[in-house]
Design a protein around this motif. Structure first.
Motif, PDB file in Angstrom:
ATOM      1  N   PRO A 168      31.331   1.283  18.913  1.00  0.00           N
ATOM      2  CA  PRO A 168      30.136   2.123  19.019  1.00  0.00           C
ATOM      3  C   PRO A 168      28.850   1.363  18.726  1.00  0.00           C
ATOM      4  O   PRO A 168      27.801   1.659  19.308  1.00  0.00           O
ATOM      5  CB  PRO A 168      30.397   3.222  17.979  1.00  0.00           C
ATOM      6  N   GLU A 169      28.921   0.393  17.842  1.00  0.00           N
ATOM      7  CA  GLU A 169      27.720  -0.357  17.468  1.00  0.00           C
ATOM      8  C   GLU A 169      27.169  -1.199  18.617  1.00  0.00           C
ATOM      9  O   GLU A 169      25.959  -1.444  18.700  1.00  0.00           O
ATOM     10  CB  GLU A 169      28.029  -1.253  16.268  1.00  0.00           C
ATOM     11  N   GLU A 170      28.039  -1.654  19.534  1.00  0.00           N
ATOM     12  CA  GLU A 170      27.579  -2.531  20.603  1.00  0.00           C
ATOM     13  C   GLU A 170      27.442  -1.828  21.947  1.00  0.00           C
ATOM     14  O   GLU A 170      26.926  -2.412  22.897  1.00  0.00           O
ATOM     15  CB  GLU A 170      28.528  -3.724  20.751  1.00  0.00           C
ATOM     16  N   ALA A 171      27.871  -0.574  22.035  1.00  0.00           N
ATOM     17  CA  ALA A 171      27.840   0.149  23.316  1.00  0.00           C
ATOM     18  C   ALA A 171      26.549   0.944  23.477  1.00  0.00           C
ATOM     19  O   ALA A 171      25.925   1.354  22.498  1.00  0.00           O
ATOM     20  CB  ALA A 171      29.037   1.089  23.400  1.00  0.00           C
ATOM     21  N   ALA A 172      26.176   1.175  24.721  1.00  0.00           N
ATOM     22  CA  ALA A 172      25.005   2.010  25.005  1.00  0.00           C
ATOM     23  C   ALA A 172      25.337   3.490  24.901  1.00  0.00           C
ATOM     24  O   ALA A 172      24.476   4.311  24.582  1.00  0.00           O
ATOM     25  CB  ALA A 172      24.469   1.693  26.398  1.00  0.00           C
ATOM     26  N   ARG A 174      29.407  -1.625  32.114  1.00  0.00           N
ATOM     27  CA  ARG A 174      29.215  -2.877  31.393  1.00  0.00           C
ATOM     28  C   ARG A 174      28.166  -2.752  30.281  1.00  0.00           C
ATOM     29  O   ARG A 174      28.101  -3.607  29.383  1.00  0.00           O
ATOM     30  CB  ARG A 174      28.849  -4.007  32.361  1.00  0.00           C
ATOM     31  N   ASP A 175      27.347  -1.710  30.330  1.00  0.00           N
ATOM     32  CA  ASP A 175      26.424  -1.458  29.225  1.00  0.00           C
ATOM     33  C   ASP A 175      27.160  -0.969  27.985  1.00  0.00           C
ATOM     34  O   ASP A 175      26.591  -0.937  26.898  1.00  0.00           O
ATOM     35  CB  ASP A 175      25.369  -0.423  29.635  1.00  0.00           C
ATOM     36  N   GLY A 176      28.416  -0.579  28.168  1.00  0.00           N
ATOM     37  CA  GLY A 176      29.251  -0.208  27.036  1.00  0.00           C
ATOM     38  C   GLY A 176      29.481   1.281  26.895  1.00  0.00           C
ATOM     39  O   GLY A 176      28.543   2.061  26.783  1.00  0.00           O
ATOM     40  N   ILE A 177      30.749   1.665  26.960  1.00  0.00           N
ATOM     41  CA  ILE A 177      31.183   3.040  26.682  1.00  0.00           C
ATOM     42  C   ILE A 177      32.159   2.940  25.518  1.00  0.00           C
ATOM     43  O   ILE A 177      33.220   2.326  25.635  1.00  0.00           O
ATOM     44  CB  ILE A 177      31.868   3.673  27.901  1.00  0.00           C
ATOM     45  N   ALA A 178      31.812   3.526  24.404  1.00  0.00           N
ATOM     46  CA  ALA A 178      32.623   3.395  23.194  1.00  0.00           C
ATOM     47  C   ALA A 178      33.179   4.743  22.764  1.00  0.00           C
ATOM     48  O   ALA A 178      32.608   5.805  23.057  1.00  0.00           O
ATOM     49  CB  ALA A 178      31.797   2.800  22.059  1.00  0.00           C
ATOM     50  N   THR A 179      34.277   4.696  22.051  1.00  0.00           N
ATOM     51  CA  THR A 179      34.923   5.891  21.512  1.00  0.00           C
ATOM     52  C   THR A 179      34.709   5.937  20.002  1.00  0.00           C
ATOM     53  O   THR A 179      35.181   5.049  19.284  1.00  0.00           O
ATOM     54  CB  THR A 179      36.432   5.869  21.819  1.00  0.00           C
ATOM     55  N   ALA A 180      33.991   6.951  19.536  1.00  0.00           N
ATOM     56  CA  ALA A 180      33.849   7.139  18.093  1.00  0.00           C
ATOM     57  C   ALA A 180      35.201   7.563  17.522  1.00  0.00           C
ATOM     58  O   ALA A 180      35.996   8.219  18.215  1.00  0.00           O
ATOM     59  CB  ALA A 180      32.797   8.197  17.795  1.00  0.00           C
ATOM     60  N   PRO A 181      35.508   7.199  16.290  1.00  0.00           N
ATOM     61  CA  PRO A 181      36.779   7.611  15.695  1.00  0.00           C
ATOM     62  C   PRO A 181      36.971   9.125  15.786  1.00  0.00           C
ATOM     63  O   PRO A 181      36.045   9.893  15.486  1.00  0.00           O
ATOM     64  CB  PRO A 181      36.658   7.149  14.243  1.00  0.00           C
ATOM     65  N   VAL A 182      38.144   9.543  16.220  1.00  0.00           N
ATOM     66  CA  VAL A 182      38.426  10.973  16.345  1.00  0.00           C
ATOM     67  C   VAL A 182      38.721  11.542  14.960  1.00  0.00           C
ATOM     68  O   VAL A 182      39.598  11.044  14.247  1.00  0.00           O
ATOM     69  CB  VAL A 182      39.616  11.224  17.290  1.00  0.00           C
ATOM     70  N   ASP A 183      38.001  12.580  14.583  1.00  0.00           N
ATOM     71  CA  ASP A 183      38.201  13.233  13.287  1.00  0.00           C
ATOM     72  C   ASP A 183      39.267  14.311  13.457  1.00  0.00           C
ATOM     73  O   ASP A 183      38.979  15.420  13.903  1.00  0.00           O
ATOM     74  CB  ASP A 183      36.884  13.832  12.798  1.00  0.00           C
ATOM     75  N   TYR A 184      40.494  13.996  13.092  1.00  0.00           N
ATOM     76  CA  TYR A 184      41.588  14.934  13.303  1.00  0.00           C
ATOM     77  C   TYR A 184      41.613  16.065  12.278  1.00  0.00           C
ATOM     78  O   TYR A 184      42.397  17.008  12.425  1.00  0.00           O
ATOM     79  CB  TYR A 184      42.926  14.197  13.332  1.00  0.00           C
TER      80      TYR A 184
END
Length: 345
Positions: free
Chosen positions: A25-29, A73-83
């Motif tokens: 998440p820190e490096e993705a747009a 390529r700009d970055g798609i990130a997955t935040a941690p899933v809060d179960y």
């Protein structure tokens, strides 16, 4: 960085991220947050399992998108899933189901049997909204774009509240079979059927709501939409009549987009599509958009407006049929691409 070793032409890796993307998440747009929640669904349940199912289906997707080449390529990130969200949903779903059964049997929301159950559901929904809002604010404050994967349609409320703090004014493109303009449906303050009612009344930064493919709603909802003065509806009947009169889909899309301001949030309920694309969704309704018409609308929107956020909700996975999760993953992919594309203009 992990993405430097990523092969977009290789096999999708089961790394727990949407589309097997290697970005943090820190490096993705763009950051995707998940909301595995379906407490108030009033017919079929199961959308709480959609994020995991869509993550699984998304590993089978190829990355070339002619509508937005290389946008990923700009970055798609997955935040941690809060179960913990899913665990709370499972507990409160028992209360909600008993309330719904009581009402369907002729009971009232004021009956002693359901008062405490309704209160517990409302308190839990408030906690969900706080959780999602705080997750969204974390990434918005870091300069990220944020999308949400539900869960039922109540789940984007916290994201929309967070966006209201970052944008003075924006519109919503709402693709859905339902208007979701009911007030405290079945006694639940944050019902899946009340999301747009709550948004229009609570988030003053929302300047306009444009609803597309709606086709199953009450007379009260229709009257409210007309009364508010900032809702435009391209319902299924209107779309049918326009096409029968010879209007092509691009021309209709242009009219839809014209009703929206420069900044747009997209709320995509999967039941806005026709039944073959979402056969197991919680409240299926015949009619609606084809997959191709939906993504063409998103493509034209991305070329003319700035998409500031989005959600994909009401995907209900089935053990014996992968179509719902597969379609949900591909709608999510197109929304990611158009969001990134629209913010580079």
């Amino acid at each position: 960085m992990a993405h430097e070793l990523f092969d977009p032409n290789g096999v999708g890796v089961d790394n727990g991220n949407y589309f097997s993307m290697p970005f943090s998440p820190e490096e993705a747009a763009l950051v995707l947050i998940s909301a595995p929640w379906d407490v108030t669904v009033s017919y079929g349940a199961g959308t709480a399992y959609a994020p995991d199912a869509i993550i699984g289906a998304s590993t089978q997707l190829d990355f070339y998108d002619a509508m937005a080449p290389d946008a990923w390529r700009d970055g798609i990130a997955t935040a941690p899933v809060d179960y913990s969200i899913q665990e709370l949903s499972q507990r409160l779903r028992v209360d909600a189901r008993r309330v719904i059964e009581h009402l369907e049997g002729g009971g009232e929301t004021t009956d002693d049997y359901v008062i405490r159950k309704i209160r517990r559901v409302n308190e839990g929904s408030f906690e969900l909204n706080r959780n999602i809002r705080e997750q969204a604010e974390q990434w918005l404050n870091a300069g990220k774009l944020v999308g949400l994967v539900g869960g039922d349609h109540s789940t984007p409320y916290g994201l929309l509240r967070a966006l209201g703090k970052h944008h003075e004014s924006f519109g919503i493109l709402h693709i859905d079979a339902h208007c979701d303009l009911r007030h405290k449906y079945e006694g639940f303050e944050f019902s899946h059927a009340s999301i747009m009612y709550n948004v229009l009344h609570d988030i003053k930064q929302v300047s306009h709501l444009t609803q597309v493919a709606v086709r199953d709603f009450s007379a009260e909802e229709k009257a409210l939409a007309e009364e508010l003065g900032k809702v435009t509806q391209f319902d299924d009947q209107l779309l049918l009549e326009a096409e029968c009169a010879g209007q092509n889909w691009d021309a209709i899309c242009e009219k839809i987009i014209e009703t929206l301001p420069e900044k747009v949030y997209v709320s995509f309920d999967i039941d806005g599509l026709d039944l073959p694309y979402c056969p197991h969704t919680g409240t299926p309704v015949p009619g609606g958009l084809s997959f191709n018409k939906a993504i063409r609308l998103l493509q034209l929107l991305g070329g003319k407006r700035r998409i500031i956020g989005f959600d994909v909700v009401e995907v209900c996975p089935a053990e014996s049929d992968h179509i719902d999760a597969s379609v949900g993953a591909r709608i999510l992919w197109k929304l990611c691409g158009q969001t990134l594309r629209s913010n580079k203009k």
